[in-house]
Scaffold this active site. Structure first.
Site, PDB file in Angstrom:
ATOM      1  N   TRP A   1       0.840  -1.210   0.000  1.00  0.00           N
ATOM      2  CA  TRP A   1       0.000   0.000   0.000  1.00  0.00           C
ATOM      3  C   TRP A   1       0.870   1.253   0.000  1.00  0.00           C
ATOM      4  O   TRP A   1       0.509   2.274  -0.602  1.00  0.00           O
ATOM      5  CB  TRP A   1      -0.915  -0.021   1.226  1.00  0.00           C
ATOM      6  CG  TRP A   1      -1.832   1.160   1.343  1.00  0.00           C
ATOM      7  CD1 TRP A   1      -3.073   1.289   0.779  1.00  0.00           C
ATOM      8  CD2 TRP A   1      -1.618   2.371   2.076  1.00  0.00           C
ATOM      9  NE1 TRP A   1      -3.630   2.504   1.120  1.00  0.00           N
ATOM     10  CE2 TRP A   1      -2.754   3.180   1.915  1.00  0.00           C
ATOM     11  CE3 TRP A   1      -0.567   2.839   2.858  1.00  0.00           C
ATOM     12  CZ2 TRP A   1      -2.860   4.434   2.498  1.00  0.00           C
ATOM     13  CZ3 TRP A   1      -0.669   4.090   3.440  1.00  0.00           C
ATOM     14  CH2 TRP A   1      -1.808   4.877   3.264  1.00  0.00           C
ATOM     15  N   HIS A   2       2.038   1.185   0.639  1.00  0.00           N
ATOM     16  CA  HIS A   2       2.923   2.346   0.702  1.00  0.00           C
ATOM     17  C   HIS A   2       3.733   2.518  -0.576  1.00  0.00           C
ATOM     18  O   HIS A   2       4.241   3.621  -0.838  1.00  0.00           O
ATOM     19  CB  HIS A   2       3.863   2.231   1.905  1.00  0.00           C
ATOM     20  CG  HIS A   2       3.172   2.426   3.222  1.00  0.00           C
ATOM     21  ND1 HIS A   2       2.520   1.408   3.884  1.00  0.00           N
ATOM     22  CD2 HIS A   2       3.034   3.528   3.993  1.00  0.00           C
ATOM     23  CE1 HIS A   2       2.006   1.880   5.011  1.00  0.00           C
ATOM     24  NE2 HIS A   2       2.297   3.158   5.094  1.00  0.00           N
ATOM     25  N   GLY A   3       3.906   1.476  -1.363  1.00  0.00           N
ATOM     26  CA  GLY A   3       4.646   1.609  -2.608  1.00  0.00           C
ATOM     27  C   GLY A   3       5.074   0.257  -3.144  1.00  0.00           C
ATOM     28  O   GLY A   3       5.279  -0.687  -2.384  1.00  0.00           O
TER      29      GLY A   3
END
Length: 320
Positions: A183-185
């Site tokens: 989700w963060h990258g």
């Protein structure tokens, strides 16, 4: 999804729907405001206004501009590819980023909550002194709480939660935190960071062990190194310097960035996160009047001067 699950009735007003979708305080980076948490406020705003919301907004602005932005040059210099990675450099850089990301993101959340109060909405709290946690499980109850609840309700529980025995519970936890990392990258560092926290959560359940506040904090710091590093080799390089003694002074660029003013902010930030007590954000909103006055008339003007001087940098969570 909330309407489908019948946890809240459908929104029949176009204005109410657009107001929720376009609610600017939480639109970019959080806290994540789910529809059922705020549906009642769309028709009946809560009591708020400038007097209620501005001290909270001012606190968030001061966290971001005075603390997080002061620590950013130290962290950036330590994580730079050419940094001389002594043990001292590694620990100073890791701690600087640990403090930077907390004050940056919790500052944004305070600003969003304050803006929400100004326009009549009470947004959910997003942080509860996460570096005071006594276990990784406790940490995730305190850090980015709206994201933790989102993954719990929309991923963990639909997968079965802890209802089908320990092995499926462990699988579900690992799945959630792999997804949390992605989700963060889409990068190996985020994937490994998510898997790292998932494994720690599983280990705490298997061993039925709470590592305590200091060990939990150190485990979180190690995780932030992976999260911040440009690549996994860079993360291993810094982690290796943190866990094995590598003599040498601070890297020259880190030493240059760590001027007396920034070191004073560094010490203040450590003091704030380690002192016991209530979370600072709600305390400003409901605590003693002198505290609200100090934040409003001292911290906010100073932060505004720094912004005017051009020292403001984008929020870290804008990139995720």
């Amino acid at each position: 999804m909330d309407v489908y699950r019948r946890s809240t009735p459908a929104q029949t007003s176009v204005v109410g729907f657009v107001t929720y979708i376009a609610m600017f305080p939480q639109l970019v980076a959080g806290p994540i405001v789910r529809y059922h948490e705020i549906s009642g406020q769309l028709a009946r705003p809560v009591e708020g206004g400038l007097a209620a919301g501005f001290p909270r907004f001012a606190l968030g602005l001061a966290k971001k501009v005075v603390i997080a932005d002061s620590l950013a040059p130290i962290a950036d210099a330590a994580f730079a590819p050419g940094a001389e990675m002594s043990t001292m450099t590694a620990w100073v850089g890791a701690l600087a980023y640990t403090l930077q990301i907390y004050f940056d993101f919790s500052g944004y959340s305070d600003m969003a909550i304050g803006l929400g109060l100004m326009i009549g909405f009470r947004l959910p709290e997003n942080f509860d002194r996460p570096y005071s946690a006594h276990s990784i499980t406790d940490f995730w109850r305190r850090w980015h709480m709206s994201l933790s609840r989102w993954f719990r309700d929309y991923v963990y529980i639909p997968l079965g939660g802890n209802r089908h025995g320990p092995w499926q519970t462990y699988r579900n936890l690992l799945t959630v935190f792999v997804l949390c990392g992605l989700w963060h990258g889409a990068d190996w560092t985020f994937l490994v960071w998510g898997l790292y926290h998932g494994v720690l959560l599983v280990a705490e359940r298997v061993l039925r062990f709470r590592p305590g506040r200091l060990v939990t904090f150190l485990l979180v710091v190690f995780g932030w190194v992976v999260f911040r590093a440009e690549s996994m080799p860079a993360a291993w390089r810094m982690l290796g310097a943190m866990v094995t003694w590598r003599p040498g002074p601070l890297d020259e660029f880190v030493a240059h960035a760590a001027n007396p003013q920034r070191l004073a902010v560094f010490a203040l930030a450590l003091l704030i996160v380690f002192l016991p007590g209530r979370p600072l954000g709600p305390l400003v909103a409901t605590g003693p009047r002198p505290l609200r006055t100090a934040v409003t008339w001292l911290a906010a003007p100073y932060a505004a001067l720094l912004v005017a001087a051009g020292t403001f940098s984008p929020f870290l969570y804008y990139q995720f």
